[in-house]
Design a protein around this motif. Structure first.
Motif, PDB file in Angstrom:
ATOM      1  N   CYS A   1       0.853  -1.198   0.000  1.00  0.00           N
ATOM      2  CA  CYS A   1       0.000   0.000   0.000  1.00  0.00           C
ATOM      3  C   CYS A   1       0.882   1.239   0.000  1.00  0.00           C
ATOM      4  O   CYS A   1       2.084   1.177   0.292  1.00  0.00           O
ATOM      5  N   CYS A  15      -7.873  -1.017   7.941  1.00  0.00           N
ATOM      6  CA  CYS A  15      -7.165  -1.572   6.785  1.00  0.00           C
ATOM      7  C   CYS A  15      -8.163  -2.212   5.827  1.00  0.00           C
ATOM      8  O   CYS A  15      -8.914  -3.123   6.207  1.00  0.00           O
ATOM      9  N   SER A  51      -3.386  -5.692  -2.908  1.00  0.00           N
ATOM     10  CA  SER A  51      -3.347  -4.254  -2.637  1.00  0.00           C
ATOM     11  C   SER A  51      -4.178  -3.937  -1.397  1.00  0.00           C
ATOM     12  O   SER A  51      -5.214  -4.553  -1.153  1.00  0.00           O
ATOM     13  N   ALA A  52      -3.689  -3.007  -0.624  1.00  0.00           N
ATOM     14  CA  ALA A  52      -4.361  -2.620   0.617  1.00  0.00           C
ATOM     15  C   ALA A  52      -4.402  -1.099   0.719  1.00  0.00           C
ATOM     16  O   ALA A  52      -3.667  -0.381   0.021  1.00  0.00           O
ATOM     17  N   GLN A  53      -5.271  -0.627   1.577  1.00  0.00           N
ATOM     18  CA  GLN A  53      -5.422   0.801   1.829  1.00  0.00           C
ATOM     19  C   GLN A  53      -5.648   1.002   3.315  1.00  0.00           C
ATOM     20  O   GLN A  53      -6.412   0.251   3.944  1.00  0.00           O
TER      21      GLN A  53
END
Length: 525
Positions: free
Chosen positions: A287, A327, A353-355
């Motif tokens: 991220c 998350c 993918s992470a945010q």
């Protein structure tokens, strides 16, 4: 009478058997006797086998019982103290001391009946240690790198400690401080999910003779690495660190673990198994995150030391915000116990993918009106990544490792900036009202023999890629070429504007996918 006698003779003659029939009966009787004898021998053999099996099982059971009793006697004193402490305590049930005492008691009971830890080791580590054994010119120390889980540990890399050219004895003895500093530098180069699990020692000395040395090494390494951590340890974090002794002649390995959170911890045997493709199907979670910190500095401060303390204190507050952040994985908030499907695919490199969504505190130190001698502003954006083992990883693990990597990479860059000579020069305070610094950018280097894994280093604006390949060789004993480096994830920070207005020093630092720091001295205006 004659008739009667004739009748009797005829009767007797009818009862008699012919010789061939009598021979057949004898043959059958002999066969039956032989079968009966064979059956008796088989019965005796089965009885002996059952008796031997019983004796063997009895011996095994007796050995296990003796081992359990020995372990029980070893832990009984500590358990008795904990039980007395908990039973006599008159504090409320929710008091932290009582909770801590009960937790220690539970962990001690769990450790009483638990077996030694199991380490699954990449085959390349075995080859690397073998090469070190063949090149041995004295005792060789090094670090074991991997991922530690509650169930088992994975060792994916090993790296020897660089030669200390300033050593008085020419490297014939183990330098604890040198090994610990090497571990600190290596720990900074490991993304999320990878850490220094322990140390190894290659020497011709007996494994029992090196036990004290390895114990001192592993405790010293862990103490120095943990002193730079800003994230809060979790309850399920493994506190056992591994030590490995290798005899270069016989190639015999002895693996033990120590609980580094217990100063009185004794060595426990551990299982060391080599396996190919340990991390070939590990998943990568990544991220990007924006960072904007404003840290006030006190008046009349000792420059570097006090600024470092102020930055560390503010970074701890920021780290708590990161830990409380939400998350999102692939755009969704997953339950903690949900499995990541990417980790279940064999021999397939998966990238997730992470945010991270962060809610700032209601009030921070920067929001309070206070008298200060200056301030430090850290702003920009960073790239973070973490690696997850392929044994049914959970969303909770992915979130924890990613957040820890975010905190660690920012703290590492700030610490590296404070270690720079131009930052430590206190004469700058009297000449300039505003100091602009570009924090180093993060550059990744793939570990070719371990699938999707990569390590990282930090590049200042005045450094080239060749200097980074030299550091990879020195710190991790890796042969990396410049074309192998991935410098596209972040760009070097660029300071766009800096100005002084109405007696108050102001600075604006704009970074493109990197971090920049501005140090403002209000007392000099």
């Amino acid at each position: 009478m004659a008739a009667a006698d004739g009748h009797m003779e005829s009767s007797c003659s009818s009862v008699k058997e012919d010789p061939p029939a009598r021979g057949k009966h004898r043959t059958v009787a002999l066969k039956l006797a032989s079968l009966h004898s064979t059956f008796n021998r088989m019965k005796m053999g089965i009885c002996k086998f059952c008796l031997n099996s019983y004796l063997l099982l009895f011996s095994i059971g007796n050995f296990l019982l003796q081992t359990l009793l020995a372990k029980l006697l070893h832990c009984s004193a500590e358990l008795l103290v904990l039980c007395l402490h908990v039973s006599r305590c008159t504090l409320p049930k929710d008091d932290p001391q009582v909770v801590c005492g009960r937790k220690d008691l539970f962990l001690a009971l769990a450790g009483l009946f638990s077996m030694g830890r199991s380490y699954i080791v990449e085959d390349d580590v075995e080859g690397y240690l073998s090469r070190l054994c063949s090149q041995l010119a004295g005792p060789v120390t090094g670090l074991l790198i991997g991922q530690s889980m509650v169930q088992r540990d994975f060792v994916v890399m090993a790296t020897r400690t660089p030669q200390n050219n300033e050593s008085s004895d020419g490297g014939k003895s183990v330098d604890k401080e040198w090994v610990s500093e090497h571990a600190r530098q290596v720990s900074r180069m490991l993304p999320g999910g990878l850490s220094v699990l322990g140390v190894f020692l290659i020497s011709e000395s007996d494994a029992k003779e090196t036990l004290t040395t390895l114990r001192q090494l592993v405790f010293s390494v862990e103490n120095l690495i943990s002193s730079e951590r800003l994230w809060t340890p979790a309850d399920d974090d493994v506190t056992d660190c591994v030590t490995l002794h290798v005899n270069p002649k016989t190639r015999k390995t002895v693996c033990r673990t120590f609980d580094v959170k217990d100063p009185k911890s004794m060595a426990k045997p551990a299982d060391w198994k080599y396996q190919s493709g340990v991390c070939s199907s590990w998943a990568t979670v990544s991220c990007c995150l924006s960072v904007d910190l404003m840290v006030p500095l006190p008046e009349n401060m000792a420059f570097t030391r006090n600024m470092g303390d102020c930055l560390k204190g503010e970074l701890k507050v920021w780290a708590q915000q990161i830990e409380r952040g939400v998350c999102l994985i692939e755009g969704r908030k997953l339950p903690e116990d949900s499995e990541l499907k990417a980790g279940q695919k064999k021999n397939v490199r998966q990238t997730i993918s992470a945010q991270l969504l962060i809610t700032p505190d209601v009030q921070t130190a920067a929001d309070v009106v206070q008298r200060c001698g200056g301030c430090v502003s850290v702003s920009g954006a960073i790239h973070s990544r973490a690696f997850l083992h392929s044994n049914k990883p959970k969303a909770k693990l992915a979130e924890k490792l990613l957040k820890r990597d975010i905190v660690s990479t920012v703290a590492t860059r700030v610490q590296m900036l404070l270690e720079e000579p131009q930052t430590q020069n206190e004469e700058n305070k009297g000449r300039k009202q505003t100091e602009q610094f570009c924090l180093p950018r993060r550059v990744f280097c793939p570990v070719k023999s371990t699938g999707p894994l990569s390590v990282c280093d930090y590049q200042f604006s005045d450094e080239g890629l060749s200097e980074m390949t030299d550091r990879f060789k020195e710190m991790l004993d890796m042969d990396a070429a410049e074309e192998d480096l991935d410098a596209t994830q972040e760009m070097i920070a660029e300071v766009i504007e800096s100005e002084v207005t109405e007696g108050v020093a102001m600075a604006t630092a704009v970074a493109l996918l990197a971090l920049a720091a501005s140090i403002v001295y209000l007392s000099d205006v």
